[in-house]
Design a protein around this motif. Structure first.
Motif, PDB file in Angstrom:
ATOM      1  N   MET A  57      -6.355   9.455  -2.836  1.00 14.11           N
ATOM      2  CA  MET A  57      -5.631  10.689  -2.568  1.00 14.11           C
ATOM      3  C   MET A  57      -5.484  11.534  -3.832  1.00 14.11           C
ATOM      4  N   VAL A  58      -5.414  12.824  -3.649  1.00 13.91           N
ATOM      5  CA  VAL A  58      -5.130  13.751  -4.730  1.00 13.91           C
ATOM      6  C   VAL A  58      -3.758  14.351  -4.450  1.00 13.91           C
ATOM      7  N   LEU A  59      -2.840  14.231  -5.407  1.00 20.35           N
ATOM      8  CA  LEU A  59      -1.484  14.745  -5.257  1.00 20.35           C
ATOM      9  C   LEU A  59      -1.248  15.851  -6.267  1.00 20.35           C
ATOM     10  N   GLN A  60      -0.336  16.723  -5.956  1.00 17.41           N
ATOM     11  CA  GLN A  60       0.010  17.841  -6.830  1.00 17.41           C
ATOM     12  C   GLN A  60       1.291  17.496  -7.576  1.00 17.41           C
ATOM     13  N   SER A  61       1.243  17.545  -8.898  1.00 16.27           N
ATOM     14  CA  SER A  61       2.430  17.282  -9.705  1.00 16.27           C
ATOM     15  C   SER A  61       3.515  18.286  -9.345  1.00 16.27           C
ATOM     16  N   GLY A  62       4.722  17.792  -9.121  1.00 15.34           N
ATOM     17  CA  GLY A  62       5.850  18.647  -8.765  1.00 15.34           C
ATOM     18  C   GLY A  62       6.065  18.789  -7.274  1.00 15.34           C
ATOM     19  N   PHE A 110       5.527  -7.730   2.093  1.00 20.79           N
ATOM     20  CA  PHE A 110       5.858  -7.869   3.510  1.00 20.79           C
ATOM     21  C   PHE A 110       5.622  -9.314   3.923  1.00 20.79           C
ATOM     22  N   ASP A 111       6.643  -9.987   4.429  1.00 22.30           N
ATOM     23  CA  ASP A 111       6.490 -11.340   4.950  1.00 22.30           C
ATOM     24  C   ASP A 111       6.084 -11.320   6.422  1.00 22.30           C
ATOM     25  N   LYS A 112       6.395 -10.225   7.102  1.00 21.73           N
ATOM     26  CA  LYS A 112       6.010 -10.057   8.507  1.00 21.73           C
ATOM     27  C   LYS A 112       5.792  -8.573   8.767  1.00 21.73           C
ATOM     28  N   ALA A 113       5.484  -8.214   9.996  1.00 20.04           N
ATOM     29  CA  ALA A 113       5.201  -6.817  10.335  1.00 20.04           C
ATOM     30  C   ALA A 113       6.401  -5.930  10.026  1.00 20.04           C
ATOM     31  N   GLY A 114       6.108  -4.722   9.583  1.00 22.22           N
ATOM     32  CA  GLY A 114       7.186  -3.781   9.290  1.00 22.22           C
ATOM     33  C   GLY A 114       6.659  -2.516   8.649  1.00 22.22           C
ATOM     34  N   THR A 115       7.569  -1.588   8.438  1.00 17.65           N
ATOM     35  CA  THR A 115       7.228  -0.304   7.842  1.00 17.65           C
ATOM     36  C   THR A 115       8.215   0.036   6.740  1.00 17.65           C
ATOM     37  N   VAL A 116       7.692   0.555   5.643  1.00 18.45           N
ATOM     38  CA  VAL A 116       8.498   1.060   4.531  1.00 18.45           C
ATOM     39  C   VAL A 116       8.067   2.499   4.300  1.00 18.45           C
ATOM     40  N   THR A 117       9.030   3.384   4.133  1.00 16.06           N
ATOM     41  CA  THR A 117       8.734   4.779   3.831  1.00 16.06           C
ATOM     42  C   THR A 117       9.344   5.121   2.475  1.00 16.06           C
ATOM     43  N   LEU A 118       8.502   5.601   1.573  1.00 18.43           N
ATOM     44  CA  LEU A 118       8.962   6.038   0.254  1.00 18.43           C
ATOM     45  C   LEU A 118       8.851   7.549   0.201  1.00 18.43           C
ATOM     46  N   SER A 119       9.892   8.226  -0.248  1.00 17.57           N
ATOM     47  CA  SER A 119       9.797   9.661  -0.485  1.00 17.57           C
ATOM     48  C   SER A 119       9.907   9.873  -1.984  1.00 17.57           C
ATOM     49  N   PHE A 120       9.033  10.748  -2.512  1.00 19.02           N
ATOM     50  CA  PHE A 120       8.947  10.884  -3.963  1.00 19.02           C
ATOM     51  C   PHE A 120       8.384  12.230  -4.359  1.00 19.02           C
ATOM     52  N   ILE A 121       8.554  12.551  -5.628  1.00 17.95           N
ATOM     53  CA  ILE A 121       7.921  13.719  -6.225  1.00 17.95           C
ATOM     54  C   ILE A 121       6.926  13.208  -7.251  1.00 17.95           C
ATOM     55  N   ALA A 122       5.677  13.634  -7.112  1.00 18.51           N
ATOM     56  CA  ALA A 122       4.635  13.268  -8.081  1.00 18.51           C
ATOM     57  C   ALA A 122       4.955  13.977  -9.396  1.00 18.51           C
ATOM     58  N   ILE A 123       4.912  13.231 -10.502  1.00 18.45           N
ATOM     59  CA  ILE A 123       5.315  13.799 -11.790  1.00 18.45           C
ATOM     60  C   ILE A 123       4.184  13.769 -12.813  1.00 18.45           C
ATOM     61  N   GLU A 138     -12.935  -3.006  -3.419  1.00 12.33           N
ATOM     62  CA  GLU A 138     -12.649  -1.565  -3.460  1.00 12.33           C
ATOM     63  C   GLU A 138     -11.782  -1.121  -2.286  1.00 12.33           C
ATOM     64  N   THR A 139     -11.908  -1.783  -1.127  1.00 16.86           N
ATOM     65  CA  THR A 139     -11.132  -1.373   0.041  1.00 16.86           C
ATOM     66  C   THR A 139      -9.700  -1.878  -0.010  1.00 16.86           C
ATOM     67  N   GLN A 140      -9.395  -2.735  -0.983  1.00 19.27           N
ATOM     68  CA  GLN A 140      -8.059  -3.310  -1.107  1.00 19.27           C
ATOM     69  C   GLN A 140      -7.219  -2.572  -2.148  1.00 19.27           C
ATOM     70  N   ARG A 141      -7.641  -1.353  -2.494  1.00 21.04           N
ATOM     71  CA  ARG A 141      -6.885  -0.538  -3.437  1.00 21.04           C
ATOM     72  C   ARG A 141      -7.024   0.940  -3.077  1.00 21.04           C
ATOM     73  N   VAL A 142      -6.065   1.712  -3.540  1.00 19.74           N
ATOM     74  CA  VAL A 142      -6.071   3.153  -3.342  1.00 19.74           C
ATOM     75  C   VAL A 142      -5.743   3.784  -4.683  1.00 19.74           C
ATOM     76  N   THR A 143      -6.484   4.830  -5.034  1.00 21.30           N
ATOM     77  CA  THR A 143      -6.215   5.547  -6.276  1.00 21.30           C
ATOM     78  C   THR A 143      -5.526   6.866  -5.940  1.00 21.30           C
ATOM     79  N   PHE A 144      -4.392   7.102  -6.573  1.00 24.16           N
ATOM     80  CA  PHE A 144      -3.669   8.360  -6.457  1.00 24.16           C
ATOM     81  C   PHE A 144      -3.956   9.171  -7.710  1.00 24.16           C
ATOM     82  N   ASN A 145      -4.611  10.300  -7.545  1.00 27.76           N
ATOM     83  CA  ASN A 145      -4.904  11.193  -8.660  1.00 27.76           C
ATOM     84  C   ASN A 145      -3.880  12.320  -8.637  1.00 27.76           C
ATOM     85  N   ILE A 146      -2.977  12.302  -9.595  1.00 28.35           N
ATOM     86  CA  ILE A 146      -1.952  13.340  -9.679  1.00 28.35           C
ATOM     87  C   ILE A 146      -2.476  14.441 -10.597  1.00 28.35           C
ATOM     88  N   GLN A 147      -2.526  15.646 -10.074  1.00 25.89           N
ATOM     89  CA  GLN A 147      -3.038  16.788 -10.846  1.00 25.89           C
ATOM     90  C   GLN A 147      -1.911  17.737 -11.204  1.00 25.89           C
TER      91      GLN A 147
END
Length: 147
Positions: A57-62, A110-123, A138-147
């Motif tokens: 993913m590409v995220l926008q700083s701020g 996660f020990d069992k099924a569930g959902t976590v939601t994080l809200s944040f500001i990319a800095i 490669e499929t077991q990771r995600v890269t966040f590119n903050i611009q």
């Protein structure tokens, strides 16, 4: 040097942008948490045995984002990403309708099924990896590119 520049352009072209609404002209009392500064759709990661975690993913700083992590319960799985978690300002983590306002985290398990939601500001701009600990695929990771 040219190949490094070309590789950077290719990587940014292949990453899926999570474009936030344009930053507000007038933030008002809400500041960076204002509705006009929020991404329209949450970012979704799936924790499932043998399945891809998600797309880069590409995220926008701020800009303000929500990250939804869903575990299907097929295995006891975690995600870690200290570089990413230290490059964002975390507003809250919601687990089973319980809101947590942490200073920082390194990982979520996660020990069992569930959902976590994080809200944040990319800095902090840069490339930050979130992955399933102990994996190398490669499929077991995600890269966040903050611009």
């Amino acid at each position: 040097m040219k190949t490094l520049f070309a590789a950077g352009l290719l990587a940014s072209a292949l990453a899926t942008p999570a474009v936030a609404a344009p930053l507000c002209d007038d933030f008002g009392f809400a500041g960076l948490l204002a509705a006009c500064n929020r991404a329209e759709e949450p970012i979704r990661l799936t924790l499932a045995s043998g399945e891809p975690l998600g797309k880069d993913m590409v995220l926008q700083s701020g800009a303000y984002y929500e990250l939804e992590i869903v575990a299907d319960g097929s295995a006891e799985l975690a995600i870690e990403g200290p570089s990413f978690f230290r490059s964002i300002w975390m507003n809250e983590i919601v687990i089973n309708k319980i809101e947590i306002r942490p200073m920082a985290i390194d990982s979520i398990e996660f020990d069992k099924a569930g959902t976590v939601t994080l809200s944040f500001i990319a800095i902090k701009p840069g490339s930050h990896v979130v992955r399933i600990p102990g994996t190398t695929g490669e499929t077991q990771r995600v890269t966040f590119n903050i611009q």
